[in-house]
Write an enzyme that holds these catalytic residues in place. Structure first.
Site, PDB file in Angstrom:
ATOM      1  N   ASN A  89       1.138  74.327  51.485  1.00 43.95           N
ATOM      2  CA  ASN A  89       2.447  73.525  51.008  1.00 43.95           C
ATOM      3  C   ASN A  89       2.143  72.464  52.381  1.00 43.95           C
ATOM      4  O   ASN A  89       2.134  73.458  53.964  1.00 43.95           O
ATOM      5  CB  ASN A  89       3.419  74.361  50.588  1.00 43.95           C
ATOM      6  CG  ASN A  89       4.616  75.514  52.048  1.00 43.95           C
ATOM      7  OD1 ASN A  89       3.311  75.554  52.060  1.00 43.95           O
ATOM      8  ND2 ASN A  89       5.408  75.333  52.015  1.00 43.95           N
ATOM      9  N   MET A  90       2.920  71.452  52.226  1.00 42.21           N
ATOM     10  CA  MET A  90       2.978  70.561  53.452  1.00 42.21           C
ATOM     11  C   MET A  90       4.307  69.849  53.282  1.00 42.21           C
ATOM     12  O   MET A  90       4.681  69.073  52.390  1.00 42.21           O
ATOM     13  CB  MET A  90       1.954  69.128  53.083  1.00 42.21           C
ATOM     14  CG  MET A  90       0.178  70.321  53.395  1.00 42.21           C
ATOM     15  SD  MET A  90      -1.425  69.713  52.998  1.00 42.21           S
ATOM     16  CE  MET A  90      -1.061  67.872  54.053  1.00 42.21           C
ATOM     17  N   GLU A  91       5.158  69.726  54.519  1.00 40.63           N
ATOM     18  CA  GLU A  91       6.163  69.464  54.731  1.00 40.63           C
ATOM     19  C   GLU A  91       6.251  67.887  55.851  1.00 40.63           C
ATOM     20  O   GLU A  91       5.735  68.020  56.202  1.00 40.63           O
ATOM     21  CB  GLU A  91       7.130  70.029  54.779  1.00 40.63           C
ATOM     22  CG  GLU A  91       7.721  71.192  53.410  1.00 40.63           C
ATOM     23  CD  GLU A  91       7.883  72.720  54.317  1.00 40.63           C
ATOM     24  OE1 GLU A  91       8.902  72.503  55.287  1.00 40.63           O
ATOM     25  OE2 GLU A  91       8.853  73.153  53.191  1.00 40.63           O
ATOM     26  N   HIS A 102       3.181  71.418  47.112  1.00 40.78           N
ATOM     27  CA  HIS A 102       2.985  72.380  46.932  1.00 40.78           C
ATOM     28  C   HIS A 102       1.616  72.949  47.143  1.00 40.78           C
ATOM     29  O   HIS A 102       0.579  71.931  46.725  1.00 40.78           O
ATOM     30  CB  HIS A 102       3.691  72.404  45.247  1.00 40.78           C
ATOM     31  CG  HIS A 102       4.751  72.237  45.234  1.00 40.78           C
ATOM     32  ND1 HIS A 102       5.657  72.678  44.892  1.00 40.78           N
ATOM     33  CD2 HIS A 102       5.805  71.216  46.065  1.00 40.78           C
ATOM     34  CE1 HIS A 102       6.884  72.957  44.775  1.00 40.78           C
ATOM     35  NE2 HIS A 102       7.123  71.283  45.518  1.00 40.78           N
ATOM     36  N   CYS A 129       5.904  77.932  41.071  1.00 37.06           N
ATOM     37  CA  CYS A 129       7.437  76.901  40.379  1.00 37.06           C
ATOM     38  C   CYS A 129       7.478  76.099  39.310  1.00 37.06           C
ATOM     39  O   CYS A 129       6.417  75.944  38.668  1.00 37.06           O
ATOM     40  CB  CYS A 129       8.086  76.084  41.509  1.00 37.06           C
ATOM     41  SG  CYS A 129       6.978  74.474  41.761  1.00 37.06           S
ATOM     42  N   CYS A 132       5.520  72.992  39.558  1.00 39.15           N
ATOM     43  CA  CYS A 132       3.152  73.311  39.790  1.00 39.15           C
ATOM     44  C   CYS A 132       2.680  73.855  38.562  1.00 39.15           C
ATOM     45  O   CYS A 132       1.667  73.751  38.150  1.00 39.15           O
ATOM     46  CB  CYS A 132       3.314  74.395  40.670  1.00 39.15           C
ATOM     47  SG  CYS A 132       3.526  74.247  42.734  1.00 39.15           S
TER      48      CYS A 132
END
Ligand code: ZN
Length: 294
Positions: A89-91, A102, A129, A132
């Site tokens: 995951n990348m924010e 995600h 989730c 996804c």
């Protein structure tokens, strides 16, 4: 070995460490294991496909960028070629949460950008989730895609997404990861523009036909392309910038070190990536942004 793997390396069984070291020990390890490499690791550890993918999850999760949640998710996409692709995951700070990637999207897009044409399974360290599940329903593997989780019996996407809505309901037959070439051309010799055009030509936008692609030039001198991946339910669509940032991060590059970015999209597109791309890039510290249209 890249620094991001140091903290989880000692948690791996020693047999797995020995088998992985020839690959991951290399500083330019591309966060994937080819079919041959996976085969040799499985043999050395006496693992089957599923056991290996689950054992690799801590390494995949170590590729996470989580300045907001500090909650690291790892995923392994298992291509039909036998190659295993890491995802995490990348924010990004200073932009809306909608820009978040995600782990499943990361692993799938990683596989797609490396030329994989279909997935056999996806392995993830937390239950996928709803977002996804819908994203994965766009894939050409359909609801038969195997979903593996630690300490859970193997299942399929169909089981995780009962009564699905997807491309079939809209009469779409070209699915995500099916090879396509939309055939657009631009008169240029600029390598970054050509990489973005190539990405746009391979983008998946069967609903809006608003094809788009991007190419990022990293301060490391490498080019990272990204293709738009549209979704039947629209909102889980992945913008081209996110796809390029996936390739950049997963390859060991720094998403805060983009030297120049080029977006290519159709001038008559109903869906434009231009403004959102520019503002996210600005939040990542890149102001050298150009947009070309075909
Ligand atoms: Zn998710």
């Amino acid at each position: 070995m890249q620094a991001r793997f140091h903290s989880v390396w000692m948690q791996l069984p020693s047999k797995l460490q020995d088998a992985l070291l020839p690959h991951i020990g290399n500083n330019d390890f591309p966060a994937m294991l080819t079919a041959e490499q996976a085969k040799s690791v499985k043999k050395a550890c006496d693992f089957d496909d599923n056991t290996l993918a689950i054992a690799l999850l801590p390494l995949a999760a170590a590729c996470s960028l989580t300045p907001i949640s500090h909650f690291n998710v790892g995923a392994i996409a298992h291509g039909e070629s036998g190659t295993l692709y890491f995802g995490a995951n990348m924010e990004f700070t200073d932009v809306p949460l909608q820009q978040t990637i995600h782990a499943e999207q990361c692993a799938i897009t990683h596989a797609w950008l490396r030329g994989e044409k279909k997935l056999k399974s996806i392995t993830v360290n937390y239950s996928p989730c709803g977002h996804c599940r819908q994203f994965m329903n766009e894939l050409n593997s359909g609801t038969q895609l195997e979903v593996h989780l630690p300490k859970q019996p193997p299942s399929t996407l169909g089981n995780y997404l009962p009564a699905p809505f997807g491309p079939n309901d809209l009469g779409i037959t070209t699915l995500l990861m099916d090879p396509v070439n939309h055939g657009y051309k631009l008169e240029t010799t600029d390598k970054l523009v050509l990489a973005a055009l190539d990405a746009a030509n391979q983008s998946h936008a069967p609903y809006s036909h608003s094809y788009s692609g991007i190419a990022l030039l990293g301060k490391d001198g490498k080019i990272y392309p990204g293709r738009y991946a549209e979704n039947a339910a629209f909102n889980p669509s992945l913008p081209p910038l996110q796809a390029a940032l996936i390739l950049m991060n997963i390859s060991g590059g720094d998403c805060l070190a983009v030297e120049r970015a080029v977006l290519v999209e159709g001038k008559n597109n109903k869906v434009s990536q231009r403004n959102a791309t520019q503002s996210t890039l600005a939040a990542l510290g890149c102001s050298k942004f150009e947009c070309y249209t075909f």
